[in-house]
Design a protein around this motif. Structure first.
Motif, mmCIF file in Angstrom:
data_model
loop_
_atom_site.group_PDB
_atom_site.id
_atom_site.type_symbol
_atom_site.label_atom_id
_atom_site.label_comp_id
_atom_site.label_asym_id
_atom_site.label_seq_id
_atom_site.Cartn_x
_atom_site.Cartn_y
_atom_site.Cartn_z
ATOM 1 N N ALA A 169 0.840 -1.212 0.000
ATOM 2 C CA ALA A 169 0.000 0.000 0.000
ATOM 3 C C ALA A 169 0.867 1.250 0.000
ATOM 4 O O ALA A 169 0.588 2.218 -0.702
ATOM 5 C CB ALA A 169 -0.922 -0.004 1.216
ATOM 6 N N VAL A 170 1.946 1.207 0.781
ATOM 7 C CA VAL A 170 2.802 2.390 0.903
ATOM 8 C C VAL A 170 3.654 2.602 -0.352
ATOM 9 O O VAL A 170 3.728 3.706 -0.881
ATOM 10 C CB VAL A 170 3.713 2.245 2.153
ATOM 11 C CG1 VAL A 170 4.780 3.325 2.179
ATOM 12 C CG2 VAL A 170 2.879 2.313 3.420
ATOM 13 N N PHE A 171 4.252 1.533 -0.842
ATOM 14 C CA PHE A 171 5.216 1.687 -1.937
ATOM 15 C C PHE A 171 4.605 1.532 -3.338
ATOM 16 O O PHE A 171 5.114 2.092 -4.299
ATOM 17 C CB PHE A 171 6.370 0.696 -1.779
ATOM 18 C CG PHE A 171 7.286 1.034 -0.635
ATOM 19 C CD1 PHE A 171 7.996 2.219 -0.617
ATOM 20 C CD2 PHE A 171 7.433 0.176 0.428
ATOM 21 C CE1 PHE A 171 8.827 2.552 0.432
ATOM 22 C CE2 PHE A 171 8.268 0.479 1.481
ATOM 23 C CZ PHE A 171 8.968 1.679 1.487
ATOM 24 N N GLY A 230 -4.269 -1.442 -2.983
ATOM 25 C CA GLY A 230 -5.161 -1.495 -1.818
ATOM 26 C C GLY A 230 -5.161 -0.154 -1.116
ATOM 27 O O GLY A 230 -5.462 0.853 -1.731
ATOM 28 N N GLY A 231 -4.817 -0.142 0.144
ATOM 29 C CA GLY A 231 -4.797 1.111 0.903
ATOM 30 C C GLY A 231 -4.694 0.839 2.378
ATOM 31 O O GLY A 231 -4.803 -0.308 2.815
ATOM 32 N N LEU A 232 -4.506 1.900 3.133
ATOM 33 C CA LEU A 232 -4.296 1.723 4.566
ATOM 34 C C LEU A 232 -5.599 1.441 5.313
ATOM 35 O O LEU A 232 -5.621 0.645 6.237
ATOM 36 C CB LEU A 232 -3.598 2.958 5.152
ATOM 37 C CG LEU A 232 -2.180 3.194 4.616
ATOM 38 C CD1 LEU A 232 -1.578 4.439 5.236
ATOM 39 C CD2 LEU A 232 -1.279 1.998 4.879
ATOM 40 N N THR A 233 -6.691 2.103 4.912
ATOM 41 C CA THR A 233 -7.955 1.867 5.626
ATOM 42 C C THR A 233 -8.527 0.480 5.315
ATOM 43 O O THR A 233 -9.256 -0.077 6.125
ATOM 44 C CB THR A 233 -9.015 2.940 5.282
ATOM 45 O OG1 THR A 233 -9.259 2.905 3.884
ATOM 46 C CG2 THR A 233 -8.584 4.321 5.708
ATOM 47 N N VAL A 234 -8.224 -0.067 4.148
ATOM 48 C CA VAL A 234 -8.733 -1.399 3.784
ATOM 49 C C VAL A 234 -7.715 -2.503 4.091
ATOM 50 O O VAL A 234 -7.915 -3.655 3.715
ATOM 51 C CB VAL A 234 -9.138 -1.496 2.286
ATOM 52 C CG1 VAL A 234 -10.471 -0.894 2.027
ATOM 53 C CG2 VAL A 234 -8.090 -0.902 1.397
ATOM 54 N N LEU A 235 -6.646 -2.119 4.784
ATOM 55 C CA LEU A 235 -5.571 -3.081 5.067
ATOM 56 C C LEU A 235 -6.109 -4.312 5.803
ATOM 57 O O LEU A 235 -5.774 -5.448 5.468
ATOM 58 C CB LEU A 235 -4.486 -2.377 5.894
ATOM 59 C CG LEU A 235 -3.200 -3.143 6.133
ATOM 60 C CD1 LEU A 235 -2.501 -3.453 4.823
ATOM 61 C CD2 LEU A 235 -2.261 -2.332 7.021
ATOM 62 N N GLY A 236 -6.962 -4.074 6.805
ATOM 63 C CA GLY A 236 -7.499 -5.175 7.601
ATOM 64 C C GLY A 236 -8.321 -6.134 6.759
ATOM 65 O O GLY A 236 -8.148 -7.358 6.837
ATOM 66 N N VAL A 237 -9.194 -5.580 5.924
ATOM 67 C CA VAL A 237 -10.058 -6.421 5.077
ATOM 68 C C VAL A 237 -9.203 -7.191 4.070
ATOM 69 O O VAL A 237 -9.362 -8.406 3.900
ATOM 70 C CB VAL A 237 -11.117 -5.557 4.339
ATOM 71 C CG1 VAL A 237 -11.955 -6.412 3.410
ATOM 72 C CG2 VAL A 237 -12.007 -4.851 5.331
ATOM 73 N N ASN A 238 -8.295 -6.491 3.401
ATOM 74 C CA ASN A 238 -7.441 -7.166 2.415
ATOM 75 C C ASN A 238 -6.603 -8.260 3.077
ATOM 76 O O ASN A 238 -6.402 -9.336 2.513
ATOM 77 C CB ASN A 238 -6.526 -6.151 1.715
ATOM 78 C CG ASN A 238 -7.267 -5.376 0.631
ATOM 79 O OD1 ASN A 238 -8.245 -5.865 0.064
ATOM 80 N ND2 ASN A 238 -6.832 -4.159 0.352
ATOM 81 N N ALA A 239 -6.099 -7.969 4.293
ATOM 82 C CA ALA A 239 -5.253 -8.955 4.980
ATOM 83 C C ALA A 239 -6.058 -10.197 5.342
ATOM 84 O O ALA A 239 -5.606 -11.322 5.109
ATOM 85 C CB ALA A 239 -4.634 -8.334 6.230
ATOM 86 N N VAL A 240 -7.261 -10.002 5.881
ATOM 87 C CA VAL A 240 -8.049 -11.183 6.260
ATOM 88 C C VAL A 240 -8.511 -11.937 5.015
ATOM 89 O O VAL A 240 -8.572 -13.177 5.014
ATOM 90 C CB VAL A 240 -9.221 -10.791 7.193
ATOM 91 C CG1 VAL A 240 -10.400 -10.188 6.455
ATOM 92 C CG2 VAL A 240 -9.702 -12.003 7.984
#
Lengths: 169, 199
Positions: free
Chosen positions: B89-91, B95-105
């Protein structure tokens, strides 16, 4: 544990300048000679082919037009197709598949600026230069290398910290 | 496979973040710190795999390799995938930081499920390639279904969304199935103990 937390905070502080709004899909639009031109891109700057473009009036959220991007990810919309009598604030929405959506906003001022530019250019035989999309074509190698170094470096630091703790015991 | 920012509703974002937090805590508890470099290398592989793209239609399809992480790390794939996604997300602006949790799960939970599903098949040298293929392709299939569920809970019909996401990911299922199969077979021959690491 506290050392790991400190390390995580340091990494976040180091990354802070890079924390830009992250979108996998991006759309970019501008007005040239009264015509809306735009481009949709996917990650790495690849064109968003056949993506659905929706033009929505910002004031009343009314859907004005639905079209698709071409093979090069670009699209062109004439003011007549929108059915607007006067320039208005618009939202250009690109839907490039499930979970892949992005938007760009055009203001009524963008149309008037375009008309002013056209008027000042009339009488001169000069080429119209197309605006370039502001999105990078692919992630820079520097970012890839930095990411790998961050991951491996974090692992190495944890390993080093653990071996030091063991050495003290 | 990454859901962009600004699409999912707040309850889905919070739910995804909570599940990821729970998975990450379990993963960190189960993680053997002596294997941290192995976890780092697999995280780096996951991070870079997303740069290998297969252009299909308007959507972005790229390698994920979450099945490989699941089969090799077990629950420890949760923190690995979380770190990989954060850096993507950073580089790369994926995705993105706010959707990090959803994408990770969406990527880590299928990997853990595939780990439990294929674990019995890893014991025999004959069934190991099958375990690799099932883990590689199964993780993508489940991730596509989870992604469709995340989107459906926000605004669109599940069946239609699931059909599109699963169909769009079929090529990657096949590709990742073979890639994971070859990697698992190779590791099983040269360093079989690495495959027991997630247990």
């Amino acid at each position: 544990m506290s050392r790991t937390l400190l390390l995580a905070v340091l990494i976040l502080v180091w990354l802070r300048p890079a924390l830009v709004p992250a979108h996998n899909v991006q759309v970019f639009a501008y007005v040239e000679n009264g015509i809306i031109k735009g481009e949709g891109t996917l990650s790495g700057g690849r064109p968003a082919k056949n993506g659905e473009i929706k033009v929505i009036s910002k004031v009343d959220q009314r859907l004005l037009l639905t079209t698709t991007t071409g093979d090069s990810g670009t699209f062109t919309i004439t003011p007549e197709a929108l059915g607007l009598e006067e320039p208005a604030d618009l939202i250009i929405l690109l839907d490039a598949g499930p979970g892949h959506r992005s938007e760009w906003q055009l203001s009524a001022a963008d149309f008037s600026r375009s008309e002013t530019t056209t008027a000042s250019q009339s009488g001169k035989s000069e080429k119209t230069t197309e605006k370039k999309s502001p999105f990078p074509s692919s992630p820079p190698l520097r970012n890839v290398v930095t990411g790998i170094i961050s991951i491996v470096g974090l692992g190495a630091l944890i390993k080093w910290s653990r071996s030091r703790r063991r050495g003290k015991k | 496979m990454h859901i962009s920012e600004g699409i999912l509703s707040a309850p889905i974002l919070l739910g995804g973040a909570s599940l990821t937090a729970v998975g990450t805590v379990i993963g960190l508890k189960k993680l053997d710190l002596d294997r941290i470099m192995e976890v780092s290398m697999l995280t780096a592989t996951f991070f870079v795999a997303s740069l290998i793209h297969v252009p299909i239609g308007p959507a972005s399809i790229h390698l994920v390799l979450n099945g490989l992480l699941g089969i090799m790390l077990g629950w420890a794939c949760f923190p690995a995938i979380l770190v990989g996604l954060l850096l993507q997300a950073v580089f790369f602006q994926y995705g993105g930081l706010t959707v990090l949790g959803v994408n990770a799960v969406n990527m880590a939970l299928p990997a853990v499920l595939c780990f439990y599903l294929t674990r019995p098949l890893l014991n025999s040298e004959k069934t190991r390639p099958l375990a690799g293929f099932v883990a590689g392709s199964g993780a993508i299939l489940l991730s596509a279904v989870f992604m469709a569920l995340s989107l459906a809970f926000t605004d669109s019909g599940f069946l239609a969304t699931a059909k599109i996401t699963v169909l769009a990911n079929i090529p990657i299922m096949v590709i990742e199935g073979f890639i994971t199969m070859f990697i698992v077979s190779f590791i099983g021959r040269v360093h079989p103990e690495l495959l027991w690491g997630g247990r």
